[in-house]
Design an enzyme around this catalytic site. Structure first.
Site, PDB file in Angstrom:
ATOM      1  CG  ASP A   1      -3.232  -2.232  29.332  1.00 30.20           C
ATOM      2  OD1 ASP A   1      -2.518  -1.587  30.122  1.00 30.20           O
ATOM      3  OD2 ASP A   1      -3.157  -3.472  29.201  1.00 30.20           O
TER       4      ASP A   1
ATOM      5  CD  GLU B   1      -0.804  -4.431  31.380  1.00 32.82           C
ATOM      6  OE1 GLU B   1      -0.676  -5.342  32.220  1.00 32.82           O
ATOM      7  OE2 GLU B   1      -1.186  -3.283  31.675  1.00 32.82           O
ATOM      8  CD  GLU B   2       1.748  -9.541  29.980  1.00 32.17           C
ATOM      9  OE1 GLU B   2       0.791  -9.673  29.191  1.00 32.17           O
ATOM     10  OE2 GLU B   2       1.710  -9.891  31.178  1.00 32.17           O
TER      11      GLU B   2
HETATM   12  N1  APR Z   1      -7.270  -7.356  20.838  1.00 33.93           N
HETATM   13  C1  APR Z   1      -8.463  -7.838  21.246  1.00 33.93           C
HETATM   14  N2  APR Z   1      -8.602  -8.890  22.086  1.00 33.93           N
HETATM   15  C2  APR Z   1      -7.486  -9.481  22.532  1.00 33.93           C
HETATM   16  C3  APR Z   1      -6.200  -9.022  22.152  1.00 33.93           C
HETATM   17  C4  APR Z   1      -6.121  -7.917  21.257  1.00 33.93           C
HETATM   18  N3  APR Z   1      -4.949  -7.425  20.839  1.00 33.93           N
HETATM   19  N4  APR Z   1      -5.288  -9.813  22.751  1.00 33.93           N
HETATM   20  C5  APR Z   1      -5.959 -10.717  23.464  1.00 33.93           C
HETATM   21  N5  APR Z   1      -7.286 -10.527  23.342  1.00 33.93           N
HETATM   22  C6  APR Z   1      -8.352 -11.298  23.989  1.00 33.93           C
HETATM   23  C7  APR Z   1      -8.095 -12.786  24.052  1.00 33.93           C
HETATM   24  O1  APR Z   1      -9.323 -13.454  23.896  1.00 33.93           O
HETATM   25  C8  APR Z   1      -7.602 -12.969  25.483  1.00 33.93           C
HETATM   26  O2  APR Z   1      -7.857 -14.270  25.973  1.00 33.93           O
HETATM   27  O3  APR Z   1      -8.449 -10.833  25.327  1.00 33.93           O
HETATM   28  C9  APR Z   1      -8.429 -11.947  26.211  1.00 33.93           C
HETATM   29  C10 APR Z   1      -7.865 -11.519  27.549  1.00 33.93           C
HETATM   30  O4  APR Z   1      -6.508 -11.169  27.359  1.00 33.93           O
HETATM   31  P1  APR Z   1      -5.501 -11.256  28.629  1.00 33.93           P
HETATM   32  O5  APR Z   1      -4.289 -10.530  28.276  1.00 33.93           O
HETATM   33  O6  APR Z   1      -5.378 -12.660  29.099  1.00 33.93           O
HETATM   34  O7  APR Z   1      -6.268 -10.371  29.710  1.00 33.93           O
HETATM   35  P2  APR Z   1      -6.756 -10.726  31.182  1.00 33.93           P
HETATM   36  O8  APR Z   1      -7.490 -11.999  31.226  1.00 33.93           O
HETATM   37  O9  APR Z   1      -7.411  -9.474  31.639  1.00 33.93           O
HETATM   38  O10 APR Z   1      -5.426 -10.930  32.014  1.00 33.93           O
HETATM   39  C11 APR Z   1      -4.709  -9.801  32.424  1.00 33.93           C
HETATM   40  O11 APR Z   1      -2.646 -10.726  31.760  1.00 33.93           O
HETATM   41  O12 APR Z   1      -1.575  -9.505  30.145  1.00 33.93           O
HETATM   42  C12 APR Z   1      -1.587  -9.816  31.492  1.00 33.93           C
HETATM   43  O13 APR Z   1      -0.657  -7.927  32.613  1.00 33.93           O
HETATM   44  C13 APR Z   1      -1.860  -8.586  32.281  1.00 33.93           C
HETATM   45  O14 APR Z   1      -1.650  -9.610  34.408  1.00 33.93           O
HETATM   46  C14 APR Z   1      -2.565  -9.136  33.466  1.00 33.93           C
HETATM   47  C15 APR Z   1      -3.365 -10.279  32.894  1.00 33.93           C
END
Ligand code: APR
Length: 666
Positions: free
Chosen positions: A301, A319-320
């Site tokens: 996550d 995550e959301e």
């Molecule tokens: N499976 C695989 N890869 C994914 C998926 C998935 N289901 N969803 C997204 N990705 C990839 C995409 O390339 C995305 O740009 O992971 C990348 C990072 O996803 P983010 O959610 O933006 O993660 P992060 O950069 O760590 O940001 C975390 O975002 O979701 C909120 O609560 C979280 O505040 C936190 C922040």
């Protein structure tokens, strides 16, 4: 089998069968079975005696109204001032007000808002359930809205008001610094989430920095109902669908939340990890998602340190989305204090209820999802999700700072540690920290690969459509395999990268050049030694079996102390990963490093040669070739006997000191 020869597939590296070690995808255990202990709270009767058609019986207990437990809305200590007609103030049990408000007929979203505000009157000027109104008054047609208010909402309310009987005992908080777990039935989770939907939890609405729960995520759904945007509407649809499912068919399973907090002293000393990155099978694909193709693996996550991030607000990325399609994950927000840099939360058994399409602003609920994941021996779905929060980077260059890379490396390691003595299932991850948090995937991929290597877990990396990233990570991993690059060498190169002031895209070239330079300067008299194998023995099969990592942190510290006092390389890793280095291996390594030093000195004495050799090394190491040919550079080094070299190793310095000094020089 390496797929790189077949460009028709979306993946590179080893096959998923290899990742699963040719076993059934759910065969390997991730976590211990549920068992009550001082650190493991189980909120139902253990062992479970009823069959799987019934929910396990809730554990009876006393309501706990203190700083270590969730303050439940039905607690007798949850009180509320009521101003009478004559202006007199009486103190009432808030739960009575909740019951009165919710047991009245509620036929519209406005009436729902009014009911909720009647026991949250402090916020009547602040809360505005505009997205709830938009959903039921505009999005859904009349019959769908009627179906919700006539059939689903009454069941949500009934479920919520059963809180005193479904959760009759205190819910311990999972606070910072604690290694503890909490297991609940899915029915208890549904009841708690019904209360969150109806915003009944006390003391969870203030945003004051010093308030009691300022270090906890929000749990009441008011913020979701008042956020704007289509993705908010779609998330509410996911949650309403979840309630429709659990109200119509009571879930009978169990979920477990495990907070892991590793003291800094117990973290690996990355500068001494001799493990070759080659031991970590890598399957990297530009197709698929963690939740769909990561079945049976430890699914990452990409979290916020306040778990769930913006799921109860505008947020709608990895995550959301996961928390919306698997709403039982939301209950972690009720009792999990925000994560510290060396903490992670493992969430076991949270079922998926919805399908979806799109991402972020284009996210849409896409109907029901029947989760056929098998149950484990504790009646949990075999779904293991680890929440690890990356650092947000406003400036790309910051992430190459040693201290910040170390923080990310340790965070991933804490998330990926395997708590059992058995073989560890693989990790399903991807661009962790590289979306909303602005990280570079080429760096994060390497840090996660290093963490998996030390945690002895295969890695499945989803590039989320990025074929270029897939190919470059696969190529650098191939370079690591073919050049036996170790964790400590990669860590050394990463630490050097920032001072080069190069663009992030130059990272992999830089790493290959560093390694080729370093090893090409080793060519010459010691090359015969290469035939005898490098200092890092090629791990035999048993060596790549997981080490006993079920040891307590204290035990691990003892191992480390034992290792350093015995004169072997200090390493947090238990010696099982690699055989204890026998004295002659140590000497051979010291000699090899000394030879390299001597060659380097010799080479540098002739400026011209060194320039040529290093540019040749650079060219040989560039990603295009990636597989540098062994340099034919003939060293002019005077042949000195091994014995002479070894003698020099011992002039005054203990082998360890010399070795450590040398290690730092390279
Ligand atoms: N499976 C695989 N890869 C994914 C998926 C998935 N289901 N969803 C997204 N990705 C990839 C995409 O390339 C995305 O740009 O992971 C990348 C990072 O996803 P983010 O959610 O933006 O993660 P992060 O950069 O760590 O940001 C975390 O975002 O979701 C909120 O609560 C979280 O505040 C936190 C922040």
């Amino acid at each position: 089998m390496d797929s790189s020869i077949d460009d028709n597939v979306s993946w590179r590296g080893c096959s998923m069968d290899e990742i699963h070690r040719y076993l059934n995808e759910f065969e390997l255990e991730h976590v211990p079975p549920v068992r009550p202990s001082d650190h493991d709270s189980v909120l139902y009767h253990f062992p479970i005696r009823c069959d799987t058609t019934e929910a396990p019986r809730p554990l009876k207990g006393q309501d706990k109204w203190d700083a270590n437990h969730v303050r439940l809305p039905c607690s007798s200590r949850s009180q509320y001032p009521i101003v009478g007609d004559e202006g007199n103030v009486t103190i009432e049990r808030r739960w009575k007000m909740v019951e009165q408000a919710l047991l009245r007929p509620i036929k519209t979203s406005q009436e729902l808002e009014d009911a909720v505000l009647s026991y949250n009157s402090k916020y009547s000027d602040l809360w505005n359930f505009q997205s709830l109104h938009q959903l039921f008054e505009e999005e859904l047609d009349e019959s769908e809205s009627k179906e919700f208010f006539d059939n689903i909402l009454p069941k949500i309310i009934r479920l919520a008001l059963r809180l005193p009987s479904i959760v009759p005992c205190g819910i311990p908080l999972l606070k910072q610094g604690q290694n503890r777990s909490l297991s609940l039935t899915q029915l208890q989770v549904a009841c708690l989430l019904a209360n969150a939907f109806l915003c009944t939890f006390p003391r969870r609405n203030t945003t004051k920095r010093k308030s009691e729960y300022s270090t906890f995520p929000d749990i009441n759904f008011n913020r979701l109902f008042q956020s704007r945007g289509q993705s908010v509407i779609e998330k509410i649809k996911c949650i309403c669908h979840y309630f429709k499912r659990v109200c119509n068919r009571t879930p009978t399973g169990v979920v477990t939340f495990i907070r892991r907090s590793i003291p800094t002293a117990d973290l690996p000393n990355w500068s001494y990890i001799e493990a070759p990155l080659a031991v970590t099978p890598l399957h990297i694909t530009s197709c698929g998602t963690i939740e769909d193709q990561g079945r049976g693996l430890l699914q990452v996550d990409f979290a916020n340190k306040f778990l769930g991030g913006g799921v109860l607000g505008h947020g709608c990325v990895q995550e959301e989305i996961r928390f919306s399609i698997c709403p039982e994950l939301l209950i972690s927000k009720l009792f999990t204090e925000c994560l510290r840099p060396t903490e992670a939360l493992i969430m076991v058994g949270c079922e998926r209820y919805s399908n979806y399409k799109g991402y972020s602003n284009s996210f849409v609920w896409d109907g029901d999802f029947e989760d056929d994941t098998p149950l484990d021996s504790s009646r949990r779905k075999s779904i293991h999700i680890v929440a690890i929060d990356a650092l947000p980077f406003a400036k790309t260059s910051h992430q190459y700072r040693e201290d910040l890379m170390l923080r990310e490396l340790n965070k991933a390691y804490v998330g990926f540690i395997h708590p059992l003595d058995t073989i560890a299932p693989g990790v399903a991850s991807g661009n962790w920290g590289c979306g909303a948090f602005g990280g570079e995937a080429t760096l994060k991929a390497l840090l996660q690969l290093m963490a998996c290597t030390v945690a002895k877990r295969p890695l499945v990396y989803f590039t989320f459509g990025d074929e270029k990233l897939r190919d470059s990570v696969h190529q650098i991993h191939t370079f690591f395999i073919e050049n036996n690059v170790t964790v400590k060498e990669l860590w050394r190169y990463l630490k050097k990268f920032q001072e080069q002031k190069l663009a992030p895209s130059a990272l992999y070239d830089f790493i290959c050049t560093c390694h080729t330079d370093r090893h090409s300067s080793n060519q010459g008299p010691s090359s015969s030694r290469k035939q005898r194998g490098t200092f890092v023995k090629t791990p035999t099969k048993e060596q790549t079996e997981p080490v006993s990592s079920s040891k307590s942190n204290q035990q691990r510290t003892k191992d480390k102390d034992a290792a350093s006092s015995s004169g072997s390389t200090p390493s947090v890793l238990s010696p099982d990963l690699f055989d204890e280095h026998s004295e002659d291996d140590m000497l051979a390594a010291v000699a090899e490093k000394l030879e390299a030093e001597l060659v380097a000195i010799d080479t540098n004495s002739d400026e011209e040669t060194s320039k040529n050799s290093s540019s040749k090394a650079k060219e040989a190491a560039s990603p295009k070739t990636l597989l540098p040919k062994s340099s034919e550079k003939k060293s002019k080094l005077k042949q000195t006997s091994l014995l002479e070299m070894l003698d020099r190793c011992y002039t005054g310095d203990s082998p360890l000191k010399r070795r450590r000094g040398e290690a730092e020089n390279f």
